[in-house]
Write a protein that holds these residues in place. Structure first.
Motif, PDB file in Angstrom:
ATOM      1  N   GLU A 195     -61.811 -39.768  -8.807  1.00 30.51           N
ATOM      2  CA  GLU A 195     -61.342 -39.379 -10.144  1.00 30.51           C
ATOM      3  C   GLU A 195     -59.926 -39.912 -10.360  1.00 30.51           C
ATOM      4  OE1 GLU A 195     -60.609 -35.147 -12.328  1.00 30.51           O
ATOM      5  OE2 GLU A 195     -62.561 -35.409 -11.365  1.00 30.51           O
ATOM      6  N   GLU A 196     -59.680 -40.412 -11.571  1.00 32.15           N
ATOM      7  CA  GLU A 196     -58.327 -40.850 -11.911  1.00 32.15           C
ATOM      8  C   GLU A 196     -57.522 -39.644 -12.355  1.00 32.15           C
ATOM      9  OE1 GLU A 196     -58.589 -43.933 -14.852  1.00 32.15           O
ATOM     10  OE2 GLU A 196     -58.230 -45.469 -13.332  1.00 32.15           O
ATOM     11  N   VAL A 197     -56.363 -39.463 -11.767  1.00 32.52           N
ATOM     12  CA  VAL A 197     -55.562 -38.282 -12.112  1.00 32.52           C
ATOM     13  C   VAL A 197     -54.165 -38.703 -12.546  1.00 32.52           C
ATOM     14  CG1 VAL A 197     -56.823 -36.857 -10.466  1.00 32.52           C
ATOM     15  CG2 VAL A 197     -54.684 -37.920  -9.762  1.00 32.52           C
ATOM     16  N   VAL A 198     -53.525 -37.830 -13.298  1.00 30.92           N
ATOM     17  CA  VAL A 198     -52.143 -38.024 -13.716  1.00 30.92           C
ATOM     18  C   VAL A 198     -51.275 -37.093 -12.878  1.00 30.92           C
ATOM     19  CG1 VAL A 198     -50.532 -37.896 -15.634  1.00 30.92           C
ATOM     20  CG2 VAL A 198     -52.900 -38.550 -16.039  1.00 30.92           C
ATOM     21  N   ILE A 199     -50.292 -37.645 -12.212  1.00 32.59           N
ATOM     22  CA  ILE A 199     -49.456 -36.831 -11.326  1.00 32.59           C
ATOM     23  C   ILE A 199     -48.466 -36.020 -12.158  1.00 32.59           C
ATOM     24  CG2 ILE A 199     -47.838 -36.888  -9.395  1.00 32.59           C
ATOM     25  CD1 ILE A 199     -48.989 -39.575  -8.625  1.00 32.59           C
ATOM     26  N   LYS A 200     -48.500 -34.719 -11.976  1.00 36.28           N
ATOM     27  CA  LYS A 200     -47.545 -33.826 -12.628  1.00 36.28           C
ATOM     28  C   LYS A 200     -46.631 -33.247 -11.548  1.00 36.28           C
ATOM     29  CE  LYS A 200     -49.348 -34.071 -16.743  1.00 36.28           C
ATOM     30  NZ  LYS A 200     -48.592 -34.703 -17.835  1.00 36.28           N
ATOM     31  N   PRO A 201     -45.336 -33.199 -11.809  1.00 38.16           N
ATOM     32  CA  PRO A 201     -44.431 -32.641 -10.797  1.00 38.16           C
ATOM     33  C   PRO A 201     -44.697 -31.152 -10.582  1.00 38.16           C
ATOM     34  CG  PRO A 201     -43.260 -33.068 -12.862  1.00 38.16           C
ATOM     35  CD  PRO A 201     -44.634 -33.631 -13.024  1.00 38.16           C
ATOM     36  N   LEU A 202     -44.442 -30.702  -9.362  1.00 39.82           N
ATOM     37  CA  LEU A 202     -44.615 -29.278  -9.044  1.00 39.82           C
ATOM     38  C   LEU A 202     -43.503 -28.466  -9.677  1.00 39.82           C
ATOM     39  CD1 LEU A 202     -45.490 -29.707  -5.267  1.00 39.82           C
ATOM     40  CD2 LEU A 202     -47.078 -29.081  -7.075  1.00 39.82           C
ATOM     41  N   GLY A 203     -43.781 -27.204  -9.986  1.00 39.71           N
ATOM     42  CA  GLY A 203     -42.754 -26.322 -10.552  1.00 39.71           C
ATOM     43  C   GLY A 203     -41.679 -26.004  -9.521  1.00 39.71           C
ATOM     44  N   ARG A 204     -40.640 -25.338  -9.972  1.00 34.24           N
ATOM     45  CA  ARG A 204     -39.505 -25.050  -9.083  1.00 34.24           C
ATOM     46  C   ARG A 204     -39.927 -24.283  -7.840  1.00 34.24           C
ATOM     47  NH1 ARG A 204     -34.550 -23.183 -13.065  1.00 34.24           N
ATOM     48  NH2 ARG A 204     -34.284 -25.185 -14.125  1.00 34.24           N
ATOM     49  N   ALA A 205     -40.843 -23.336  -8.006  1.00 35.97           N
ATOM     50  CA  ALA A 205     -41.246 -22.487  -6.879  1.00 35.97           C
ATOM     51  C   ALA A 205     -41.910 -23.303  -5.773  1.00 35.97           C
ATOM     52  CB  ALA A 205     -42.190 -21.392  -7.367  1.00 35.97           C
ATOM     53  N   LEU A 206     -42.641 -24.366  -6.161  1.00 33.27           N
ATOM     54  CA  LEU A 206     -43.388 -25.151  -5.174  1.00 33.27           C
ATOM     55  C   LEU A 206     -42.718 -26.480  -4.831  1.00 33.27           C
ATOM     56  CD1 LEU A 206     -47.007 -24.632  -6.558  1.00 33.27           C
ATOM     57  CD2 LEU A 206     -45.998 -23.571  -4.546  1.00 33.27           C
ATOM     58  N   GLN A 207     -41.640 -26.801  -5.531  1.00 37.87           N
ATOM     59  CA  GLN A 207     -41.010 -28.102  -5.302  1.00 37.87           C
ATOM     60  C   GLN A 207     -40.533 -28.212  -3.856  1.00 37.87           C
ATOM     61  OE1 GLN A 207     -38.142 -28.922  -8.314  1.00 37.87           O
ATOM     62  NE2 GLN A 207     -39.096 -30.889  -8.745  1.00 37.87           N
ATOM     63  N   GLY A 208     -40.812 -29.377  -3.245  1.00 40.45           N
ATOM     64  CA  GLY A 208     -40.403 -29.569  -1.856  1.00 40.45           C
ATOM     65  C   GLY A 208     -41.410 -29.056  -0.847  1.00 40.45           C
ATOM     66  N   THR A 209     -42.585 -28.574  -1.316  1.00 38.92           N
ATOM     67  CA  THR A 209     -43.621 -28.112  -0.384  1.00 38.92           C
ATOM     68  C   THR A 209     -44.067 -29.282   0.481  1.00 38.92           C
ATOM     69  OG1 THR A 209     -44.404 -26.541  -2.047  1.00 38.92           O
ATOM     70  CG2 THR A 209     -45.884 -27.012  -0.203  1.00 38.92           C
ATOM     71  N   PRO A 210     -44.027 -29.149   1.831  1.00 37.21           N
ATOM     72  CA  PRO A 210     -44.396 -30.269   2.705  1.00 37.21           C
ATOM     73  C   PRO A 210     -45.841 -30.705   2.470  1.00 37.21           C
ATOM     74  CG  PRO A 210     -43.408 -28.462   3.961  1.00 37.21           C
ATOM     75  CD  PRO A 210     -43.634 -27.959   2.582  1.00 37.21           C
ATOM     76  N   GLY A 211     -46.051 -32.001   2.387  1.00 40.98           N
ATOM     77  CA  GLY A 211     -47.400 -32.540   2.261  1.00 40.98           C
ATOM     78  C   GLY A 211     -47.943 -32.585   0.858  1.00 40.98           C
ATOM     79  N   MET A 212     -47.159 -32.169  -0.163  1.00 38.86           N
ATOM     80  CA  MET A 212     -47.646 -32.163  -1.541  1.00 38.86           C
ATOM     81  C   MET A 212     -46.837 -33.153  -2.401  1.00 38.86           C
ATOM     82  SD  MET A 212     -50.161 -30.186  -1.669  1.00 38.86           S
ATOM     83  CE  MET A 212     -50.661 -30.173   0.044  1.00 38.86           C
ATOM     84  N   ALA A 213     -47.554 -34.082  -3.062  1.00 42.89           N
ATOM     85  CA  ALA A 213     -46.878 -35.069  -3.911  1.00 42.89           C
ATOM     86  C   ALA A 213     -46.791 -34.602  -5.353  1.00 42.89           C
ATOM     87  CB  ALA A 213     -47.636 -36.390  -3.857  1.00 42.89           C
ATOM     88  N   GLY A 214     -47.607 -33.606  -5.734  1.00 41.96           N
ATOM     89  CA  GLY A 214     -47.623 -33.121  -7.111  1.00 41.96           C
ATOM     90  C   GLY A 214     -48.940 -32.420  -7.375  1.00 41.96           C
ATOM     91  N   ALA A 215     -49.253 -32.246  -8.659  1.00 44.55           N
ATOM     92  CA  ALA A 215     -50.495 -31.549  -9.026  1.00 44.55           C
ATOM     93  C   ALA A 215     -51.140 -32.274 -10.195  1.00 44.55           C
ATOM     94  CB  ALA A 215     -50.181 -30.109  -9.404  1.00 44.55           C
ATOM     95  N   THR A 216     -52.396 -31.936 -10.433  1.00 40.39           N
ATOM     96  CA  THR A 216     -53.107 -32.518 -11.571  1.00 40.39           C
ATOM     97  C   THR A 216     -54.173 -31.535 -12.045  1.00 40.39           C
ATOM     98  OG1 THR A 216     -54.250 -34.483 -12.377  1.00 40.39           O
ATOM     99  CG2 THR A 216     -54.892 -33.683 -10.197  1.00 40.39           C
ATOM    100  N   ILE A 217     -54.745 -31.824 -13.213  1.00 40.67           N
ATOM    101  CA  ILE A 217     -55.849 -31.002 -13.735  1.00 40.67           C
ATOM    102  C   ILE A 217     -57.132 -31.803 -13.560  1.00 40.67           C
ATOM    103  CG2 ILE A 217     -56.796 -29.869 -15.771  1.00 40.67           C
ATOM    104  CD1 ILE A 217     -53.880 -29.680 -16.794  1.00 40.67           C
ATOM    105  N   THR A 218     -58.117 -31.220 -12.931  1.00 43.76           N
ATOM    106  CA  THR A 218     -59.362 -31.931 -12.648  1.00 43.76           C
ATOM    107  C   THR A 218     -60.286 -31.888 -13.862  1.00 43.76           C
ATOM    108  OG1 THR A 218     -60.431 -29.948 -11.783  1.00 43.76           O
ATOM    109  CG2 THR A 218     -59.185 -31.291 -10.222  1.00 43.76           C
ATOM    110  N   GLY A 219     -61.398 -32.627 -13.764  1.00 42.68           N
ATOM    111  CA  GLY A 219     -62.351 -32.704 -14.863  1.00 42.68           C
ATOM    112  C   GLY A 219     -62.980 -31.369 -15.209  1.00 42.68           C
TER     113      GLY A 219
END
Length: 697
Positions: free
Chosen positions: A655-679
């Motif tokens: 699936e093609e996804v658009v990378i959205k930055p994580l919110g302040r609470a999750l920013q800097g979480t190890p192993g996470m590049a961002g979030a997206t909304i799935t189909g």
């Protein structure tokens, strides 16, 4: 400085001068390889001249002075009064560095810092003819070089023009005295009395240069013989009208420059037509151009050209932030498209299927078009390397040729900027570590000059970059020994390393094969930075080396970072996205058939050993205590130069996804590049493979 000048004018200067200065860096290095290329000399001269003109308009005196001194050097070079040498190029390149520094200050709205006086003095010294620089000398040798210059470039300086007017007056006097002394004395006196020539004299000069005397001569007398010249005159006069053509003006400039034989040949040919026919027929002469003008008007295709000219404006300057905003909106559209596709697949309405299919096509085309607007040729990065290699080779006393392929390959502007530093490190590494000294190469039967090759090509939705050299290559045994000395491996583990794994040791932090630290290399920092940066770009890096033959480093990066193709996976009941660029292969595995190597769970696939990681234990809360299933899917992922296996519960698909930055609470979480909304409307976290393994593995 006029920073309060019209902002649009300043922006135009920054854009135009920026492009010229980028080209100058390449052209100067190219000139050192081809010192006799007159087109190149003229192009560099014009480059400095154009930047000087724009800087003068904005009252940037420091920039004007430096460009003017550099311009003078190339004026001497293009007139063949001095030869291009490495020492001369050192000074000119230093001047270009100062011009670039001043240009950056102007871009930041700061007052430019003038170039050092010693540098300006060195440039002024190089702007003098080689050897004897006495003033009288230019009188005879100057015409021949100037003629060449006049052909190559139409620009003459104000001083040259003044000198030429003086020379014209003297030349005209010299020509006319023997030919028609009695009738031309008054015109001669007028020409020699002052520096300025009269309108009549200038008209006569134009006639002489156009060769009009040859037609006006045969009649000799003022008798009524216009019928004869009349038929011939229009043919010549159509180009010799009061309004002269560009070609005629170029010829006029050549004559003004003192073009060797032409002035001498002209008087010889025109000696007989000259007498008394020139000054006297001034009054009837206007009658002759008039028919020519009438003939010229219908024939001249000037009007259509003028009508077509406005169509040349085919580009528009757009702020990059606006492009980023459009890209974000296209990203949102892609998410909506994915959602509608999922809903459409659950519907049995044929019209719904067609509408979703049409939306898919339009969205894909729009996405490609918007991405294209953000694309830039990788030449923007490659353009700086001729200078880097040239300076480094001179500093290390090596002879190196740089070859570049695929400079027009396009990729996302953000990637162009991000790849700049890693590629500089790799090129410097090839020059310093890879290429041997000329004497060593000669003894090994190689050419004294080494070759570094930079290439780029598009492969699907990725870009392949390659940095190759024909140097000494890498010795795996030396790398193993260094790894043991640095404490990276014990002797047994080092002996088990394959050659390719040994090559990849150069990316370890603090690892270097240099015995002595220099200002170029030896600290073991550069290659570690390269690996980290390529990892951040979701790229892969691989090394191929053969001892005595050379080394190639191949980098694979995605075309864009804005919209990412991913493999959607399930861990428990949570969705995660793995960047597809990292995925090598997928297979089903019986988890009871794993092995333990060096205390780590591994699997063997086609005689290759891959470490196995249960990422569900890391990422899903409460999964650590659950009973492990007997079978699972394994996704082999590549991280830089390593490959590992991830155990996952379920594979959803690509699936093609658009990378959205994580919110302040999750920013800097190890192993996470961002979030997206799935189909299906759920939120999925995008896994950052390098940081995940670094933190948990």
């Amino acid at each position: 400085m006029a920073f309060d000048a019209d902002e649009e004018i300043l922006q135009d200067f920054l854009v135009e001068a920026g492009e010229i200065l980028e080209k100058l860096s390449e052209q100067l290095v190219d000139l050192e390889q081809h010192p006799d290329d007159s087109n190149l000399l003229n192009a560099i001269f014009r480059g400095f001249h154009t930047v000087k003109g724009g800087a003068g308009f904005l009252q940037l005196e420091a920039l004007v002075n430096c460009c003017h001194s550099a311009e003078n050097v190339f004026d001497i070079l293009r007139n063949h009064k001095r030869k291009v040498t490495s020492e001369l190029m050192d000074v000119v390149l230093e001047a270009l560095d100062h011009v670039n520094a001043m240009f950056d200050q102007v871009r930041n709205r700061e007052e430019p810092t003038p170039a050092p006086d010693e540098l300006i003095a060195a440039l002024d010294e190089l702007a003098k003819p080689e050897g004897d620089t006495a003033a009288p000398a230019p009188a005879t040798p100057e015409p021949e070089p100037a003629a060449g210059a006049g052909n190559d470039s139409g620009d003459i300086t104000d001083e040259e023009f003044e000198q030429l007017l003086d020379a014209l007056a003297d030349e005209k006097g010299a020509e006319q005295q023997p030919a028609a002394a009695p009738e031309n004395t008054s015109a001669n006196d007028a020409g020699s009395d002052g520096d300025e020539i009269t309108d009549d004299e200038f008209e006569a000069l134009l006639d002489q240069l156009h060769g009009k005397g040859q037609f006006a001569g045969p009649p000799v007398v003022d008798n009524d013989t216009p019928p004869e010249p009349e038929p011939e005159e229009p043919a010549k006069s159509s180009t010799g009208d009061d309004l002269i053509t560009d070609d005629e003006f170029e010829n006029l400039l050549d004559e003004l420059h003192g073009k060797g034989k032409s002035p001498g040949a002209a008087p010889a040919a025109e000696a007989k037509p000259e007498p008394a026919a020139k000054p006297e027929p001034k009054k009837p002469e206007p009658k002759q151009p008039e028919p020519a003008r009438q003939d010229a008007k219908p024939a001249a295709p000037a009007a259509p050209a003028r009508d077509a000219a406005p169509a040349a404006e085919t580009t528009v300057r757009v702020d990059t932030k606006r492009l980023d905003d459009i890209m974000n909106m296209v990203g949102e559209l892609v998410l909506v498209r994915n959602r509608l596709q999922r809903l459409g697949s659950e519907s049995e309405d044929e019209h719904m299927h067609k509408a979703v299919a049409n939306l898919d096509v339009v969205t894909t085309d729009l996405q490609a078009a918007v991405m294209q607007t953000r694309m830039q040729p990788i030449k923007k990065v490659f353009g700086r390397f001729p200078r880097v290699v040239r300076d480094l080779a001179r500093g290390l006393k090596k002879e190196i040729n740089l070859v570049m392929h695929g400079e027009e390959t396009d990729l996302d502007k953000n990637l162009v900027e991000a790849l700049s530093d890693p590629l500089v490190h790799l090129v410097r590494n090839s020059v310093d570590h890879g290429i041997e000294m000329p004497d060593v190469r000669e003894k090994a039967g190689k050419p004294r000059a080494g070759t570094v090759t930079l290439s780029a090509e598009q492969e699907g939705d990725h870009i392949l970059l390659s940095i190759s050299d024909d140097g000494a290559g890498m010795n795996p045994d030396v790398l193993r020994r260094k790894a043991v000395e640095k404490g990276l491996y014990d002797q047994d583990a080092a002996d088990r390393l394959t050659d390719n794994e040994c090559f990849n040791l150069i990316f370890a932090a603090g690892f270097s094969t240099k015995e002595q630290i220099s200002d170029v290399s030896g600290r073991g920092v550069g290659m570690d930075v390269v690996k980290t940066k390529i990892g951040q770009l979701n790229g892969q890096i691989n090394i191929v080396s053969e001892q005595g033959k050379g080394t190639s480093i191949i980098i694979k990066v995605p075309l864009t970072l804005a919209i990412m193709p991913t493999l959607m996976i399930m861990l428990g009941d949570q969705s995660f996205a793995l960047p597809l660029v990292n995925v090598v292969e997928i297979f089903h595995l019986d988890l009871s058939k794993t092995n333990i190597v060096d205390g780590r769970e591994c699997i063997v696939v086609r005689d290759k050993v891959f470490p196995l990681f249960h990422i569900k234990r890391w990422l899903v809360h409460g999964a650590a205590g659950q009973k492990e299933p007997e079978n699972a899917h394994v996704v082999i992922v590549a991280m830089g130069t390593k490959q590992v296996g991830f155990v996952v519960d379920q594979l959803i698909g690509q699936e093609e996804v658009v990378i959205k930055p994580l919110g302040r609470a999750l920013q800097g979480t190890p192993g996470m590049a961002g979030a997206t909304i799935t189909g299906d409307g759920r939120i999925a976290l995008i896994i950052d493979v390098p940081s995940l393994l670094q933190h948990y593995g």
